[in-house]
Write a protein that holds these residues in place. Structure first.
Motif, PDB file in Angstrom:
ATOM      1  N   ALA A 181     -31.081  25.025  14.727  1.00  0.00           N
ATOM      2  CA  ALA A 181     -30.917  24.745  16.161  1.00  0.00           C
ATOM      3  C   ALA A 181     -30.990  26.038  16.969  1.00  0.00           C
ATOM      4  CB  ALA A 181     -29.585  24.036  16.414  1.00  0.00           C
ATOM      5  N   TRP A 182     -30.331  27.093  16.465  1.00  0.00           N
ATOM      6  CA  TRP A 182     -30.393  28.408  17.125  1.00  0.00           C
ATOM      7  C   TRP A 182     -31.827  28.953  17.124  1.00  0.00           C
ATOM      8  CZ3 TRP A 182     -27.020  30.499  20.264  1.00  0.00           C
ATOM      9  CH2 TRP A 182     -25.653  30.228  20.126  1.00  0.00           C
ATOM     10  N   ASP A 183     -32.511  28.791  15.993  1.00  0.00           N
ATOM     11  CA  ASP A 183     -33.896  29.279  15.882  1.00  0.00           C
ATOM     12  C   ASP A 183     -34.808  28.565  16.877  1.00  0.00           C
ATOM     13  OD1 ASP A 183     -33.127  31.007  13.902  1.00  0.00           O
ATOM     14  OD2 ASP A 183     -33.869  29.780  12.241  1.00  0.00           O
ATOM     15  N   GLU A 184     -34.592  27.245  17.027  1.00  0.00           N
ATOM     16  CA  GLU A 184     -35.416  26.459  17.948  1.00  0.00           C
ATOM     17  C   GLU A 184     -35.184  26.916  19.393  1.00  0.00           C
ATOM     18  OE1 GLU A 184     -36.456  21.825  19.151  1.00  0.00           O
ATOM     19  OE2 GLU A 184     -34.777  22.229  17.799  1.00  0.00           O
ATOM     20  N   LEU A 185     -33.912  27.169  19.712  1.00  0.00           N
ATOM     21  CA  LEU A 185     -33.579  27.654  21.053  1.00  0.00           C
ATOM     22  C   LEU A 185     -34.223  29.023  21.303  1.00  0.00           C
ATOM     23  CD1 LEU A 185     -32.084  27.623  23.756  1.00  0.00           C
ATOM     24  CD2 LEU A 185     -30.054  28.502  22.564  1.00  0.00           C
ATOM     25  N   GLN A 186     -34.129  29.911  20.322  1.00  0.00           N
ATOM     26  CA  GLN A 186     -34.726  31.246  20.463  1.00  0.00           C
ATOM     27  C   GLN A 186     -36.236  31.149  20.709  1.00  0.00           C
ATOM     28  OE1 GLN A 186     -33.977  33.984  17.237  1.00  0.00           O
ATOM     29  NE2 GLN A 186     -35.130  35.638  18.190  1.00  0.00           N
ATOM     30  N   ARG A 187     -36.893  30.256  19.964  1.00  0.00           N
ATOM     31  CA  ARG A 187     -38.344  30.074  20.135  1.00  0.00           C
ATOM     32  C   ARG A 187     -38.668  29.575  21.538  1.00  0.00           C
ATOM     33  NH1 ARG A 187     -38.136  28.190  14.786  1.00  0.00           N
ATOM     34  NH2 ARG A 187     -37.982  26.032  15.480  1.00  0.00           N
ATOM     35  N   TRP A 188     -37.873  28.611  22.013  1.00  0.00           N
ATOM     36  CA  TRP A 188     -38.119  28.017  23.339  1.00  0.00           C
ATOM     37  C   TRP A 188     -37.957  29.068  24.438  1.00  0.00           C
ATOM     38  CZ3 TRP A 188     -35.776  27.087  28.050  1.00  0.00           C
ATOM     39  CH2 TRP A 188     -36.363  26.099  28.864  1.00  0.00           C
ATOM     40  N   ILE A 189     -36.845  29.811  24.392  1.00  0.00           N
ATOM     41  CA  ILE A 189     -36.599  30.847  25.412  1.00  0.00           C
ATOM     42  C   ILE A 189     -37.680  31.919  25.352  1.00  0.00           C
ATOM     43  CG2 ILE A 189     -35.047  32.723  26.123  1.00  0.00           C
ATOM     44  CD1 ILE A 189     -32.675  30.937  25.364  1.00  0.00           C
ATOM     45  N   ARG A 262     -21.328  33.699  23.514  1.00  0.00           N
ATOM     46  CA  ARG A 262     -22.391  33.838  22.507  1.00  0.00           C
ATOM     47  C   ARG A 262     -23.688  33.192  23.023  1.00  0.00           C
ATOM     48  NH1 ARG A 262     -22.364  31.129  16.486  1.00  0.00           N
ATOM     49  NH2 ARG A 262     -24.426  31.877  15.858  1.00  0.00           N
ATOM     50  N   ILE A 263     -23.560  32.042  23.673  1.00  0.00           N
ATOM     51  CA  ILE A 263     -24.749  31.348  24.208  1.00  0.00           C
ATOM     52  C   ILE A 263     -25.364  32.157  25.349  1.00  0.00           C
ATOM     53  CG2 ILE A 263     -25.607  29.242  25.316  1.00  0.00           C
ATOM     54  CD1 ILE A 263     -23.278  27.726  23.889  1.00  0.00           C
ATOM     55  N   TYR A 264     -24.527  32.634  26.280  1.00  0.00           N
ATOM     56  CA  TYR A 264     -25.050  33.416  27.412  1.00  0.00           C
ATOM     57  C   TYR A 264     -25.705  34.710  26.936  1.00  0.00           C
ATOM     58  CZ  TYR A 264     -22.550  30.313  30.628  1.00  0.00           C
ATOM     59  OH  TYR A 264     -22.117  29.217  31.323  1.00  0.00           O
ATOM     60  N   LEU A 265     -25.043  35.408  26.023  1.00  0.00           N
ATOM     61  CA  LEU A 265     -25.592  36.674  25.522  1.00  0.00           C
ATOM     62  C   LEU A 265     -26.902  36.466  24.760  1.00  0.00           C
ATOM     63  CD1 LEU A 265     -22.329  38.522  24.449  1.00  0.00           C
ATOM     64  CD2 LEU A 265     -24.033  39.399  26.062  1.00  0.00           C
ATOM     65  N   SER A 266     -26.971  35.396  23.968  1.00  0.00           N
ATOM     66  CA  SER A 266     -28.211  35.085  23.241  1.00  0.00           C
ATOM     67  C   SER A 266     -29.337  34.793  24.230  1.00  0.00           C
ATOM     68  CB  SER A 266     -28.006  33.874  22.319  1.00  0.00           C
ATOM     69  OG  SER A 266     -27.032  34.149  21.340  1.00  0.00           O
ATOM     70  N   SER A 271     -34.432  36.381  26.373  1.00  0.00           N
ATOM     71  CA  SER A 271     -35.297  36.367  27.559  1.00  0.00           C
ATOM     72  C   SER A 271     -35.572  37.776  28.078  1.00  0.00           C
ATOM     73  CB  SER A 271     -34.657  35.537  28.677  1.00  0.00           C
ATOM     74  OG  SER A 271     -33.456  36.142  29.116  1.00  0.00           O
ATOM     75  N   GLY A 272     -34.842  38.760  27.517  1.00  0.00           N
ATOM     76  CA  GLY A 272     -34.991  40.147  27.960  1.00  0.00           C
ATOM     77  C   GLY A 272     -34.290  40.429  29.283  1.00  0.00           C
ATOM     78  N   ALA A 273     -33.351  39.544  29.663  1.00  0.00           N
ATOM     79  CA  ALA A 273     -32.643  39.709  30.943  1.00  0.00           C
ATOM     80  C   ALA A 273     -31.581  40.794  30.842  1.00  0.00           C
ATOM     81  CB  ALA A 273     -32.003  38.390  31.359  1.00  0.00           C
TER      82      ALA A 273
END
Length: 301
Positions: A181-189, A262-266, A271-273
């Motif tokens: 689930a984390w990997d999928e989110l990382q790919r999407w962002i 953890r979610i906000y920091l990820s 996103s490179g923000a």
């Protein structure tokens, strides 16, 4: 000619249930104003039931009913003319969610709309961000909830894409979010961020509002990635009890604030923000606006 009406939004989340009452101020020749009048929050934490046992317990069903009866009385006292109640991932995924909604309708006369993740993301993205965003910039809007997090890319003042992920603070507390689930989110962002040279994160939800309050920053000023990382590391040096007694966090905030960070920091990292803006708005604000604009639309047809 000045017209002031009161609308209410009930947000039934996985961590807490909220009643927001807003003044809708209309004046000829001026844009409509939405002004918060009252906000009541009850930390029922339906997600702790649903994500573990797939159903809302008898105890929390009773607490929900008591809360909705209280909300009904408050709305009557405030002379609220219109309301909308939206339930998100906990009631959506509960095997008895609709049964609980019917019970509340019968005894408290409050109709609950159980919305899906995409609708939730769309309502949140439709909130009035104009005061906080620059139309020439690109943003990743991140609304962290107990059961899910809604993400939207906003470019030049327009929403480009939205998606809901089943990654939330209560799920993380119960160790119910997989690496996949984390990997999928990382790919999407990463996929949607790479199109833009620079992105700023916009954060909403009770946890980021608390973090912003602790920072002492003025509304509209961003929090840096450095500050967020530093505070995240600081929080982890305190026990749950110490976060309540020494950091002055409510007991239902002291545990979920770490997974929220953890979610906000990820989101910022992927996103490179370098900064996160905290406008202090969320689902309930979006619901209030949707009630108003639906009313205006039906009146003009």
């Amino acid at each position: 000619m000045l017209s002031i009406k009161k609308y209410a939004a009930i947000d039934i989340g996985s961590n807490a249930v909220r009643l927001l009452i807003s003044n809708i101020i209309e004046q000829k020749g001026k844009p409509v104003q939405f002004k918060k009048n009252s906000l009541v929050r009850v930390p029922i934490r339906l997600g702790a039931d649903v994500f573990v046992k797939q159903k809302i317990s008898k105890e929390n069903t009773k607490r929900m009913l008591d809360t909705m009866l209280a909300f009904k009385l408050l709305m009557n006292s405030h002379k609220v003319v219109k309301y909308k109640a939206c339930a998100t991932s906990a009631m959506r995924e509960s095997s008895n969610g609709r049964e609980v909604a019917e019970l509340i309708k019968k005894h408290a006369d409050i109709s609950i709309d159980i919305i899906d993740g995409e609708e939730e993301a769309a309502i949140i993205a439709a909130t009035d961000l104009n005061k906080f965003i620059d139309d020439s910039k690109t943003y990743l809007y991140v609304d962290v909830g107990g059961g899910s997090t809604e993400f939207s890319i906003i470019d030049q003042g327009e929403k480009v894409v939205s998606r809901s992920f089943k990654i939330g603070t209560v799920r993380l507390l119960n160790d119910m979010v997989s690496k996949e689930a984390w990997d999928e989110l990382q790919r999407w962002i990463s996929e949607y961020s790479k199109k833009y040279e620079k992105i700023t994160v916009i954060g909403s939800g009770g946890n980021i509002n608390k973090i912003f309050k602790v920072s002492g920053k003025k509304l509209g000023k961003p929090l840096s990635y450095f500050y967020m990382t530093s505070y995240y590391n600081t929080l982890q040096t305190y026990s749950y009890e110490e976060r309540i007694t020494e950091l002055d966090l409510n007991q239902d905030r002291a545990d979920v604030i770490i997974p929220a960070m953890r979610i906000y920091l990820s989101s910022m990292k992927w996103s490179g923000a370098k900064n996160i803006i905290v406008p202090k708005i969320g689902l309930a604000d979006g619901v209030i606006k949707s009630i108003y604009y639906d009313t205006v639309s039906s009146n003009t047809q």
